[in-house]
Design a protein around this motif. Structure first.
Motif, PDB file in Angstrom:
ATOM      1  N   GLY A 158     -27.720   1.650  12.948  1.00 49.74           N
ATOM      2  CA  GLY A 158     -29.340   1.568  12.840  1.00 49.74           C
ATOM      3  C   GLY A 158     -29.848   2.367  14.319  1.00 49.74           C
ATOM      4  N   HIS A 159     -30.670   2.940  14.467  1.00 44.30           N
ATOM      5  CA  HIS A 159     -31.562   3.480  15.963  1.00 44.30           C
ATOM      6  C   HIS A 159     -31.796   2.857  16.824  1.00 44.30           C
ATOM      7  N   SER A 160     -32.075   0.999  16.355  1.00 42.43           N
ATOM      8  CA  SER A 160     -32.535   0.284  17.280  1.00 42.43           C
ATOM      9  C   SER A 160     -30.537  -0.811  17.004  1.00 42.43           C
ATOM     10  N   ILE A 161     -30.459  -0.616  18.330  1.00 42.86           N
ATOM     11  CA  ILE A 161     -28.879  -1.471  18.755  1.00 42.86           C
ATOM     12  C   ILE A 161     -29.011  -1.378  19.857  1.00 42.86           C
ATOM     13  N   SER A 162     -27.664  -2.553  20.705  1.00 47.33           N
ATOM     14  CA  SER A 162     -27.488  -2.750  21.952  1.00 47.33           C
ATOM     15  C   SER A 162     -26.574  -1.223  22.490  1.00 47.33           C
ATOM     16  N   GLY A 163     -27.030  -1.079  24.353  1.00 42.96           N
ATOM     17  CA  GLY A 163     -26.365  -1.079  24.368  1.00 42.96           C
ATOM     18  C   GLY A 163     -24.598  -0.777  24.463  1.00 42.96           C
ATOM     19  N   ASN A 164     -24.005  -2.081  24.117  1.00 42.92           N
ATOM     20  CA  ASN A 164     -22.592  -2.836  23.702  1.00 42.92           C
ATOM     21  C   ASN A 164     -22.487  -1.622  22.852  1.00 42.92           C
ATOM     22  N   GLU A 165     -23.099  -2.008  21.802  1.00 42.98           N
ATOM     23  CA  GLU A 165     -22.738  -1.515  20.286  1.00 42.98           C
ATOM     24  C   GLU A 165     -23.212   0.113  20.277  1.00 42.98           C
ATOM     25  N   TYR A 166     -23.751   0.829  21.136  1.00 45.42           N
ATOM     26  CA  TYR A 166     -23.833   2.025  21.310  1.00 45.42           C
ATOM     27  C   TYR A 166     -22.735   2.794  21.863  1.00 45.42           C
ATOM     28  N   ASP A 167     -22.001   2.214  23.523  1.00 44.98           N
ATOM     29  CA  ASP A 167     -21.318   2.481  23.435  1.00 44.98           C
ATOM     30  C   ASP A 167     -19.856   2.176  22.044  1.00 44.98           C
ATOM     31  N   TYR A 168     -19.808   1.816  21.665  1.00 50.92           N
ATOM     32  CA  TYR A 168     -18.718   0.971  20.728  1.00 50.92           C
ATOM     33  C   TYR A 168     -18.837   2.354  19.549  1.00 50.92           C
ATOM     34  N   THR A 169     -20.111   2.871  19.406  1.00 53.32           N
ATOM     35  CA  THR A 169     -20.127   4.183  18.089  1.00 53.32           C
ATOM     36  C   THR A 169     -19.645   5.321  19.044  1.00 53.32           C
ATOM     37  N   LYS A 170     -19.533   5.417  20.053  1.00 51.29           N
ATOM     38  CA  LYS A 170     -19.281   6.301  21.126  1.00 51.29           C
ATOM     39  C   LYS A 170     -17.759   6.685  21.367  1.00 51.29           C
ATOM     40  N   HIS A 171     -17.386   5.215  21.494  1.00 43.01           N
ATOM     41  CA  HIS A 171     -15.578   5.234  21.806  1.00 43.01           C
ATOM     42  C   HIS A 171     -15.306   5.529  20.268  1.00 43.01           C
ATOM     43  N   VAL A 172     -15.733   5.490  18.767  1.00 47.65           N
ATOM     44  CA  VAL A 172     -15.338   5.157  17.260  1.00 47.65           C
ATOM     45  C   VAL A 172     -15.081   6.748  17.453  1.00 47.65           C
ATOM     46  N   LEU A 250     -21.386  15.667   0.610  1.00 48.58           N
ATOM     47  CA  LEU A 250     -20.512  16.146   1.598  1.00 48.58           C
ATOM     48  C   LEU A 250     -18.930  15.348   2.061  1.00 48.58           C
ATOM     49  N   GLY A 251     -19.787  14.005   2.229  1.00 51.39           N
ATOM     50  CA  GLY A 251     -18.503  13.263   3.121  1.00 51.39           C
ATOM     51  C   GLY A 251     -16.796  12.452   2.378  1.00 51.39           C
ATOM     52  N   HIS A 252     -16.124  12.698   3.440  1.00 54.65           N
ATOM     53  CA  HIS A 252     -14.943  12.296   2.794  1.00 54.65           C
ATOM     54  C   HIS A 252     -14.808  11.094   2.903  1.00 54.65           C
ATOM     55  N   ALA A 253     -14.975  10.123   3.724  1.00 53.69           N
ATOM     56  CA  ALA A 253     -15.097   8.957   4.595  1.00 53.69           C
ATOM     57  C   ALA A 253     -16.602   8.731   4.498  1.00 53.69           C
ATOM     58  N   ILE A 254     -16.909   7.432   5.376  1.00 54.97           N
ATOM     59  CA  ILE A 254     -18.351   6.787   5.674  1.00 54.97           C
ATOM     60  C   ILE A 254     -17.206   5.466   6.910  1.00 54.97           C
ATOM     61  N   ILE A 255     -17.867   5.634   7.899  1.00 55.34           N
ATOM     62  CA  ILE A 255     -17.979   4.835   8.797  1.00 55.34           C
ATOM     63  C   ILE A 255     -19.718   3.466   8.927  1.00 55.34           C
ATOM     64  N   VAL A 256     -19.727   2.111   8.920  1.00 57.66           N
ATOM     65  CA  VAL A 256     -20.955   1.634   9.150  1.00 57.66           C
ATOM     66  C   VAL A 256     -21.297   0.675  10.205  1.00 57.66           C
ATOM     67  N   PHE A 257     -22.182   1.652  10.962  1.00 56.13           N
ATOM     68  CA  PHE A 257     -22.559   0.747  12.473  1.00 56.13           C
ATOM     69  C   PHE A 257     -23.459  -0.380  12.086  1.00 56.13           C
ATOM     70  N   PRO A 258     -23.489  -1.205  13.009  1.00 58.17           N
ATOM     71  CA  PRO A 258     -24.013  -2.553  12.431  1.00 58.17           C
ATOM     72  C   PRO A 258     -25.837  -1.747  12.306  1.00 58.17           C
ATOM     73  N   GLY A 259     -26.929  -2.422  11.875  1.00 56.65           N
ATOM     74  CA  GLY A 259     -27.828  -1.329  11.981  1.00 56.65           C
ATOM     75  C   GLY A 259     -29.428  -1.895  11.334  1.00 56.65           C
ATOM     76  N   ASN A 323     -11.525  -2.675  17.340  1.00 57.39           N
ATOM     77  CA  ASN A 323     -11.193  -0.876  17.419  1.00 57.39           C
ATOM     78  C   ASN A 323     -10.707   0.199  16.985  1.00 57.39           C
ATOM     79  N   PRO A 324     -12.101   0.945  17.881  1.00 54.79           N
ATOM     80  CA  PRO A 324     -12.439   1.891  17.871  1.00 54.79           C
ATOM     81  C   PRO A 324     -10.454   3.194  16.669  1.00 54.79           C
ATOM     82  N   GLU A 325      -9.828   2.973  17.548  1.00 59.72           N
ATOM     83  CA  GLU A 325      -8.624   3.704  17.634  1.00 59.72           C
ATOM     84  C   GLU A 325      -7.978   3.257  15.957  1.00 59.72           C
ATOM     85  N   LEU A 326      -8.186   2.308  15.558  1.00 62.20           N
ATOM     86  CA  LEU A 326      -7.826   1.590  14.614  1.00 62.20           C
ATOM     87  C   LEU A 326      -8.363   1.869  13.204  1.00 62.20           C
TER      88      LEU A 326
END
Length: 456
Positions: A158-172, A250-259, A323-326
């Motif tokens: 989502g474009h409307s996510i919390s700061g905590n969720e946004y930081d997590y997307t950066k870690h991934v 185009l994509g070879h894998a998909i990751i879905v974050f909250p939205g 678990n961004p690394e996993l």
């Protein structure tokens, strides 16, 4: 409220230097149905990048005097821009990335009109014809690179996510970047920007200067999800269906974050395709992930999928929490399987030709009141067809939330009505209510007024 504006003239750098007189005349046609309107709207959205706004109608209202025209010279072209958002400039000079995005808009609008629409080579009433059109749009944008191993990870959320969720997307994104993986998103803010931002650091640590941060959009959504500053390749598809097809081809894998509703639409799209019998053996890594605070969110998503599409759909994805690394490790391992499969079947690494996409996922859905009421929302059909119809329902909600035409239709005729089997309606209403409660429908600080009514 007044919004600061600036004027400028810009030239393309290495792309789209020359236009024919016929192409220029089409772009300058301000009549109903002319190209100028769509070009102006998309260009304004790009120039407004970085400003917190997800309402296409409001964007046009803020800059009613914005104008963009073409200066045609024998040596090439320039764009003459009047009353553009001042945030697109630094010390009076347009930011280079934004300038590139403006010319990407021009490139794709021209190509769609002159080469795709009305061209008998592309029979867009057939599945193969639509796929061919998507292929040629992506090739024209120079996105199909045959010599590169599979490495593009599509990130939805989502474009409307919390700061905590946004930081997590950066870690991934950072973990993906460390593994040399590129990022493709819907190009906007929130979960579309965070993975790109994280990947830039991962790429930098690995001394990679060739990172791809691909943004895929369409004219109806670009104002709500204007390209973020990290996007270094932008492509505009003509509608949401072709945009979604571009992601999975185009994509070879998909990751879905909250939205919110748009993310639910994307999930239903990819699951519906993977549920088609012809795609049963095709590897396609699909991971849902978020921080620990998003555990309940994905539990609701998983319950919704189980209650509507069943256990086979649930088996096509993994849920990994906090678990961004996993996540990156699983994606990397999944892409290795994709590469082996493509090699064994002689399919291209750069475009997933093997994937069967039924026409129900390709034909544009017009989200008007009649079409929304007539959706076939019942379980007496193949699971992939139910997914297609559920996808259309959420697509209509996205239109009513952020697209100018959808907002206007709701203002004029009232709520979109969603009706069908009672248990499905209960599931849809419960999921949408949770999105509203968690403020996932609009940007933070914006009061959400529902554009839909679920009839149970």
């Amino acid at each position: 409220m007044d919004y600061p504006v600036m004027d400028t003239q810009i030239s393309p750098e290495g792309r789209l230097d020359v236009l024919s007189k016929a192409e220029i005349n089409k772009l300058l046609d301000t009549s109903h149905g002319g190209l100028y309107t769509i070009f102006r709207h998309c260009a304004l959205a790009v120039l407004n990048s970085g400003n917190a706004l997800d309402d296409g109608k409001e964007l046009l209202a803020r800059y009613p005097s914005f104008a963009i025209s073409i200066i045609h010279r024998e040596r090439g072209i320039k764009l003459d821009i009047k009353n553009a958002p001042a945030s697109a400039f630094v010390d009076g000079v347009m930011i280079k990335g934004i300038q590139e995005h403006v010319f990407a808009v021009l490139r794709d609008i021209i190509f769609l009109n002159s080469e795709i629409e009305g061209n008998p080579q592309f029979d867009v009433t057939t599945s193969q014809g639509i796929t061919d059109a998507v292929f040629h749009i992506l090739r024209n944008a120079n996105l199909l690179q045959p010599s590169i191993n599979p490495n593009l990870v599509v990130c939805w959320g989502g474009h409307s996510i919390s700061g905590n969720e946004y930081d997590y997307t950066k870690h991934v994104g950072y973990q993906l970047g460390l593994r040399g993986l590129n990022i493709g998103t819907g190009c906007g803010p929130g979960a579309m920007k965070g993975p790109m931002k994280g990947a830039t650091i991962g790429h930098a640590k690995q001394r990679s200067s060739t990172g791809l941060y691909l943004g895929i959009t369409e004219p109806g959504i670009i104002a709500a999800e204007a390209p973020n500053a990290i996007v270094n390749e932008l492509v505009i598809l003509p509608d949401i269906e072709k945009r979604l097809e571009a992601f999975v081809r185009l994509g070879h894998a998909i990751i879905v974050f909250p939205g919110g509703a748009g993310t639910a639409e994307e999930i239903l799209y990819v699951l519906g395709i993977l549920l088609h019998p012809d795609n049963a053996d095709i590897p396609f890594p699909l991971i849902f992930t978020g921080p620990s605070s998003a555990a309940d969110y994905f539990k609701q998503i998983d319950q919704f999928i189980g209650g509507t599409l069943g256990a086979k759909a649930q088996a096509r994805y993994q849920i990994i929490i906090d678990n961004p690394e996993l996540v990156a490790q699983r994606v990397n391992a999944g892409i290795t399987e994709v590469r082996a499969f493509r090699k064994s079947t002689s399919d291209a690494y750069y475009f997933n030709w093997s994937l069967r996409i039924p026409t129900e996922f390709q034909q544009p859905f017009i989200p008007n009141h009649q079409n929304m009421r007539q959706l076939q929302l019942h379980k007496n059909q193949e699971a992939y067809l139910l997914a297609a119809n559920l996808r259309r329902a959420f697509s209509g909600i996205v239109a009513g939330n952020v697209k100018a035409a959808g907002i206007q239709a709701v203002q004029q005729f009232g709520y979109f009505e969603i009706t069908g089997e009672t248990d499905l309606m209960v599931s849809i209403d419960s999921l949408l209510s949770s999105f509203v409660q968690q403020q996932r429908m609009k940007l933070p600080g914006t009061q959400y007024v529902p554009c839909y009514h679920v009839i149970k």
